[in-house]
Every structure is written in C-alpha cells, then in structure tokens.
Design a protein around this motif. Structure first.
Motif, PDB file in Angstrom:
ATOM      1  N   LEU A  42      61.119  -2.936 -25.895  1.00 50.67           N
ATOM      2  CA  LEU A  42      62.266  -3.336 -26.486  1.00 50.67           C
ATOM      3  C   LEU A  42      63.208  -3.783 -25.633  1.00 50.67           C
ATOM      4  N   ALA A  43      63.515  -3.573 -23.827  1.00 47.95           N
ATOM      5  CA  ALA A  43      64.673  -4.046 -23.053  1.00 47.95           C
ATOM      6  C   ALA A  43      63.974  -5.400 -22.621  1.00 47.95           C
ATOM      7  N   VAL A  44      62.692  -5.812 -22.253  1.00 44.68           N
ATOM      8  CA  VAL A  44      62.295  -7.092 -21.889  1.00 44.68           C
ATOM      9  C   VAL A  44      62.368  -8.116 -23.714  1.00 44.68           C
ATOM     10  N   PHE A  45      62.413  -7.963 -24.334  1.00 46.22           N
ATOM     11  CA  PHE A  45      62.197  -8.514 -25.589  1.00 46.22           C
ATOM     12  C   PHE A  45      64.210  -9.302 -25.380  1.00 46.22           C
ATOM     13  N   TYR A  46      64.794  -7.825 -25.570  1.00 44.23           N
ATOM     14  CA  TYR A  46      66.214  -8.017 -25.665  1.00 44.23           C
ATOM     15  C   TYR A  46      66.651  -9.119 -24.544  1.00 44.23           C
ATOM     16  N   HIS A  47      65.944  -8.352 -23.662  1.00 38.34           N
ATOM     17  CA  HIS A  47      66.585  -9.279 -22.483  1.00 38.34           C
ATOM     18  C   HIS A  47      66.028 -10.856 -22.421  1.00 38.34           C
ATOM     19  N   ASN A  48      65.088 -11.486 -22.690  1.00 39.73           N
ATOM     20  CA  ASN A  48      65.153 -12.869 -22.400  1.00 39.73           C
ATOM     21  C   ASN A  48      65.273 -12.959 -24.042  1.00 39.73           C
ATOM     22  N   TYR A  49      66.087 -12.704 -25.150  1.00 40.86           N
ATOM     23  CA  TYR A  49      66.870 -12.918 -26.136  1.00 40.86           C
ATOM     24  C   TYR A  49      68.370 -13.027 -25.883  1.00 40.86           C
ATOM     25  N   TYR A  50      69.138 -12.198 -24.998  1.00 38.61           N
ATOM     26  CA  TYR A  50      70.437 -12.171 -24.582  1.00 38.61           C
ATOM     27  C   TYR A  50      70.895 -12.972 -23.311  1.00 38.61           C
ATOM     28  N   GLN A  51      70.347 -13.719 -22.471  1.00 38.64           N
ATOM     29  CA  GLN A  51      70.197 -14.853 -21.643  1.00 38.64           C
ATOM     30  C   GLN A  51      70.031 -15.965 -22.780  1.00 38.64           C
ATOM     31  N   LYS A  52      71.500 -16.354 -21.599  1.00 35.09           N
ATOM     32  CA  LYS A  52      70.649 -18.051 -22.130  1.00 35.09           C
ATOM     33  C   LYS A  52      71.240 -18.815 -21.236  1.00 35.09           C
ATOM     34  N   GLU A  53      70.791 -20.441 -21.633  1.00 35.53           N
ATOM     35  CA  GLU A  53      70.224 -21.099 -20.364  1.00 35.53           C
ATOM     36  C   GLU A  53      70.922 -21.074 -19.161  1.00 35.53           C
ATOM     37  N   ASN A  54      72.768 -20.551 -19.426  1.00 33.92           N
ATOM     38  CA  ASN A  54      73.733 -21.144 -18.141  1.00 33.92           C
ATOM     39  C   ASN A  54      73.672 -19.236 -17.718  1.00 33.92           C
ATOM     40  N   HIS A  55      73.475 -18.883 -18.138  1.00 34.51           N
ATOM     41  CA  HIS A  55      73.408 -17.169 -17.485  1.00 34.51           C
ATOM     42  C   HIS A  55      72.749 -17.221 -16.569  1.00 34.51           C
ATOM     43  N   PRO A  56      73.567 -15.820 -15.576  1.00 37.94           N
ATOM     44  CA  PRO A  56      72.776 -16.061 -14.563  1.00 37.94           C
ATOM     45  C   PRO A  56      71.712 -15.583 -14.753  1.00 37.94           C
ATOM     46  N   LYS A  57      70.108 -15.660 -14.156  1.00 32.86           N
ATOM     47  CA  LYS A  57      68.631 -14.654 -14.663  1.00 32.86           C
ATOM     48  C   LYS A  57      69.273 -13.413 -14.098  1.00 32.86           C
ATOM     49  N   LEU A  58      69.305 -12.045 -14.718  1.00 33.21           N
ATOM     50  CA  LEU A  58      68.845 -10.426 -14.630  1.00 33.21           C
ATOM     51  C   LEU A  58      67.225 -10.079 -14.806  1.00 33.21           C
ATOM     52  N   ASN A  59      66.808 -10.291 -13.578  1.00 33.56           N
ATOM     53  CA  ASN A  59      65.234  -9.673 -14.211  1.00 33.56           C
ATOM     54  C   ASN A  59      65.411  -8.035 -14.882  1.00 33.56           C
ATOM     55  N   VAL A  60      64.705  -7.183 -15.458  1.00 33.40           N
ATOM     56  CA  VAL A  60      64.484  -6.407 -15.860  1.00 33.40           C
ATOM     57  C   VAL A  60      64.295  -5.486 -14.766  1.00 33.40           C
ATOM     58  N   LEU A  61      63.146  -5.399 -13.981  1.00 34.67           N
ATOM     59  CA  LEU A  61      62.601  -5.527 -13.043  1.00 34.67           C
ATOM     60  C   LEU A  61      63.355  -5.678 -11.833  1.00 34.67           C
ATOM     61  N   LYS A  62      64.120  -5.351 -10.793  1.00 34.78           N
ATOM     62  CA  LYS A  62      64.736  -5.494  -9.504  1.00 34.78           C
ATOM     63  C   LYS A  62      64.577  -4.444  -7.961  1.00 34.78           C
ATOM     64  N   LYS A  63      65.331  -5.286  -6.930  1.00 30.26           N
ATOM     65  CA  LYS A  63      64.989  -4.306  -5.527  1.00 30.26           C
ATOM     66  C   LYS A  63      66.087  -4.642  -4.774  1.00 30.26           C
ATOM     67  N   ASP A  64      66.425  -3.497  -4.704  1.00 32.39           N
ATOM     68  CA  ASP A  64      67.396  -3.143  -4.289  1.00 32.39           C
ATOM     69  C   ASP A  64      67.903  -2.783  -2.475  1.00 32.39           C
ATOM     70  N   ASN A  65      68.728  -2.993  -1.900  1.00 35.96           N
ATOM     71  CA  ASN A  65      68.629  -2.861  -0.869  1.00 35.96           C
ATOM     72  C   ASN A  65      67.680  -2.532   0.294  1.00 35.96           C
ATOM     73  N   GLU A  66      66.725  -1.601  -0.169  1.00 33.14           N
ATOM     74  CA  GLU A  66      65.629  -1.083   0.659  1.00 33.14           C
ATOM     75  C   GLU A  66      64.696  -1.226   0.001  1.00 33.14           C
ATOM     76  N   LEU A  67      64.743  -2.629  -1.089  1.00 33.96           N
ATOM     77  CA  LEU A  67      63.539  -3.559  -1.634  1.00 33.96           C
ATOM     78  C   LEU A  67      63.068  -2.365  -2.248  1.00 33.96           C
ATOM     79  N   LYS A  68      63.607  -1.415  -2.791  1.00 30.68           N
ATOM     80  CA  LYS A  68      62.156  -0.624  -3.912  1.00 30.68           C
ATOM     81  C   LYS A  68      62.835  -1.298  -4.956  1.00 30.68           C
ATOM     82  N   GLU A  69      61.676  -0.924  -6.156  1.00 29.94           N
ATOM     83  CA  GLU A  69      61.842  -1.685  -7.437  1.00 29.94           C
ATOM     84  C   GLU A  69      63.069  -0.852  -7.864  1.00 29.94           C
TER      85      GLU A  69
END
Length: 471
Positions: free
Chosen positions: A395-422
């Motif tokens: 649900l998160a992945v499918f909706y995230h891709n649908y929610y994004q617009k062409e000029n919207h900054p990309k926000l990955n469902v999985l990211k790394k924090d300041n300590e490079l932890k996923e």
C-alpha cells in the motif's frame, strides 16, 4: 462464473441431511433449537435475533426441513414478501390452510370463528389491549395520533366490545383444537421470516396478531429478526421515541436466541470456491511462474475479515466484486492480490477512505494510520508479521508512486537517516520489531520481484472501478 450467491440447495428427502450443504457448521444450533421447542410444547414465541446479512433465512429454512424430517408440522411465512396484504389475520390464516392432511372440519370451524374478527373494529381492540403491553404513558401518546371517531360510532363500538372479546376467545379455543389435532403431540412450528424488513405498520400488526390471537398451546412461533431494526419499526409506528422498544418486544418474545458468528476462515474458503477464483489463479501461465497469488489472496481474506465485523452477505459481495474485477486482468498481468483485496474491501465498506486515496488526499503516513485504525489494536506481533504487514508495504509503495507529482521532490519509502541506518518514510503501530525490520524486510522482498517505480495504485483502482475491458 457466478456473480451472485444463489440459495443453497436443501434436500427435501427425509433420508438426507438438510444441512448437507451448510459450510458454516450450523447444524448443532438447529439441534439445540429443536430440543427447546420439543420441551416447551405449550406454545411460545422464539426469536432468532441476528443482524441482517448473517444467513438467518438460510438457517431457518434448513432447520424447518430438519423439523419436518423429525415429524413436526411446520409453516414458513416470509413477511417481507407478503406485506402487500392489508389484513394480517387473513394472511396468517391462509398459511394454516397450507398444512397438508389437515382436519378439514376443524379448520372450517377456525374460518367460521375468524370472520367476526376481520372487521374495522379489530384494530380498536388491539389498541385497547396494547395498554397492558406498553403502559399508560405510551398508550396516551398513541391515542393522540389516532383518528377520532364520531360519538355514535364510539357508542356502537363500546356496545359491541364484549361480543368482540368473546369472539377472540372463541377463535383461540378453536385454533387450539386445530393445532393439537395437526401436531399430534408435537407443537406446530410457525416460522415468520424477514419481519424486520416489512413496512413498520405491517411488522407491528403481525406481532400484535400473534400475541392477541394466536398465542395458544400447541403452536410455537419462530421470528427470524434483526431486533434493532424491528425496534426502529415499533418506534416509527407509535410515533414516540419515549417508547422502550426493547421492553415492547420483550412482551411478545419469550425466548431470544442468536446464531453464533461463523468462522471467517470457513466462510472465506467457501466463497473462494463458490466464485471459482482458482479458475483465474490456477491458469497454466500463472502456475508456471510459481505464482502464489491464490494463497496470498485467501490468506489475507482470513486475516482481514477475522479482524473486522463484516457480515456474511458483506463478505460475499466483496468476493463477488473481486471475482468480476479479476476478469479485466490479462494472462500476464500481475494482480498483487493482497493489495487488490484490501482496496476492494475499502471501496465496499469504507468508500470515503477509498475515494480519498483516489484524489491523493492523504500523506503517506496519514494513509497508513487511517488503514491501521480500521483494525483492532490488541493483536500479537506474529499475527501481523504476514500478511497484513506485507500488504501495508505494498500500500505504501503503490500509493507513494501515485502521490508523487512530476515536479514534486522524490521521497523514497525507504531512506537512510543521519547514521546511515535504513528507515521507512512511515511508521506502523503493528510492527514491533526494532527499527521496523519486519517491514523493511517485506520492502526488500517486494523490490527483488518488481521494479518499484513502475508500481502505481491507479492501475489497480481502474480495474476495481471496472473502467477497463472485461474478458
């Protein structure tokens, strides 16, 4: 392929089991009810009280056949299908006429006694007797809404009241003789179904006729009802919210019984088989791909519907909708059965959430929170390790891709924090593992199988909304 569930076949032969086709294991409850009616043959009113859509009609029809097989005389009256009939008394007597091998002479006497009761004065007597049922205060409220009679007409009614009251007793005495001759040491079982779906006036009149005219030894009335809905009818008829509908109905009902909620796993397995999902999921191409769609679909249905309060008929409609929507998938198209089923569930029973998804109203976290709030909180971690948590990731992945617009900054469902932890871009209250490692594992599992950027919830919505060709 079936789109609507047909009535179950109920064998009529005495040598066969009327519950042979029951997939909900309800035969033991029928046996208990038979023991009740056999032990209290003096006559009473039994209410089978379950919400609409819980299979009461099918159950009482099976039970009726079981009673017939055991030598009981039974009658089945669908009140909803007959509420066009103006005179309830005539309708109920007509059902008695359907009894096979009835004592004709005694029945004719019943007919003779019923004639004086079908005049316009019978409702007046019923209102007079209702005072004893619902009390003075409620009766006064009723009287205020009753059309006034002229003085002379009122005098005539008072004059005839004594004779009318005697006519009622004569009718009941004759009816008692009739049902005892018919039952032959067993009570006659008179089943009244769908009463709560009738016009309110008709439903209340049926109750009053049963109470005041048909309450005789030797006859057991079985009311198949949704008591809450029937209570609304009572208040509507008497036009007063001060009336305690539960107390009112208690005066008519002697024993109340509720059929236990069916096992949702049994129910889902049955609908999966009935609507022939395996015809779609078990094609040669899908089997060759070692596809687990069939397992995933039924597994989520077990978990999702066991944690919600959906009724039998509501679950049936979800399965029917899903089966129709599957016909828009090509042989090589991936279904994503868990997310597919979840979206159909939302469309059918939480349409506001479904529509908000379509218009991208939620942020990613808001959507996850909204979905999780539909489910109970007190659930063990292992119950949600699969398949609910996996569905949340989809649900998160499918909706995230649908929610994004062409000029919207990309926000990955999985990211790394300041300590490079996923870390995930959302939180789930159901993943109790450290740093939500269960969800992250499901995310990578999905990533191994598909190009995540190509997954978009809009493609599933079009199929669910039946906007694509159906094969």
């Amino acid at each position: 392929m079936n789109l609507r569930h047909k009535d179950l076949y109920i064998p009529k032969e005495k040598t066969e089991d009327p519950f042979a086709n029951c997939k909900l294991e309800r035969k033991p409850y029928a046996q208990i009810l038979t023991q009740i009616v056999s032990n209290y043959a003096d006559g009473f009113v039994l209410a089978i009280n379950n919400p609409w859509g819980e299979g009461k009609s099918t159950f009482v029809k099976m039970w009726q056949q079981q009673l017939c097989n055991e030598g009981y005389t039974t009658l089945y009256y669908n009140a909803w299908e007959n509420d066009f009939e103006k005179d309830v008394l005539v309708a109920l007597i007509s059902e008695l006429a359907e009894i096979k091998n009835k004592p004709v002479n005694t029945f004719n006497k019943v007919i003779d006694k019923v004639v004086p009761l079908t005049s316009k004065l019978l409702p007046l007597i019923a209102k007079h007797m209702a005072k004893r049922t619902i009390g003075d205060e409620a009766t006064n409220s009723i009287i205020e809404g009753v059309v006034e009679y002229g003085a002379q007409e009122l005098k005539d009614e008072i004059k005839s009241y004594t004779s009318k009251k005697k006519s009622i007793q004569d009718f009941k005495d004759t009816l008692e003789v009739f049902v005892n001759e018919v039952g032959k040491e067993k009570p006659v079982i008179f089943i009244i179904d769908e009463l709560d779906r009738c016009r309110p006036n008709y439903a209340v009149e049926v109750l009053e006729q049963i109470k005041h005219l048909f309450s005789v030894p030797g006859i057991v009335f079985v009311l198949s009802i949704d008591k809450i809905q029937l209570g609304h009818a009572v208040k509507g008829v008497y036009g007063n919210d001060n009336i305690d509908s539960n107390e009112y109905l208690r005066r008519f009902i002697d024993i109340e019984y509720s059929i236990p909620v069916p096992n949702k796993r049994l129910l889902c397995n049955y609908f999966y088989e009935y609507f022939e999902f395996s015809v779609f999921f078990k094609t040669t191409y899908r089997e060759r791909r070692n596809n687990n769609d069939s397992y995933n679909f039924i597994e989520l249905s077990h978990k999702l519907f066991s944690k919600t309060n959906l009724r039998i008929r509501q679950i049936e409609k979800i399965f029917a909708h899903a089966r129709l929507a599957l016909k828009s998938f090509g042989n090589k198209e991936t279904v994503f059965p868990k997310l597919f089923l979840l979206l159909i569930f939302l469309k059918n029973h939480h349409s506001n959430i479904y529509n908000n998804i379509k218009v991208k109203k939620y942020t990613l976290q808001e959507l996850i929170d909204t979905f999780e709030n539909l489910l109970p909180n007190k659930i063990t971690d292992d119950e949600y390790s699969n398949p609910i948590l996996y569905t949340i990731v989809e649900l998160a992945v499918f909706y995230h891709n649908y929610y994004q617009k062409e000029n919207h900054p990309k926000l990955n469902v999985l990211k790394k924090d300041n300590e490079l932890k996923e870390t995930l871009a959302f939180n789930s209250k159901f993943d109790k593992s450290e740093n939500q490692q269960i969800l992250i594992g499901h995310y990578y599992n999905l990533k191994r199988k598909y190009i995540l950027e190509n997954l978009n919830i809009h493609s599933l919505i079009k199929k669910i909304d039946l906007l694509e060709p159906i094969s």
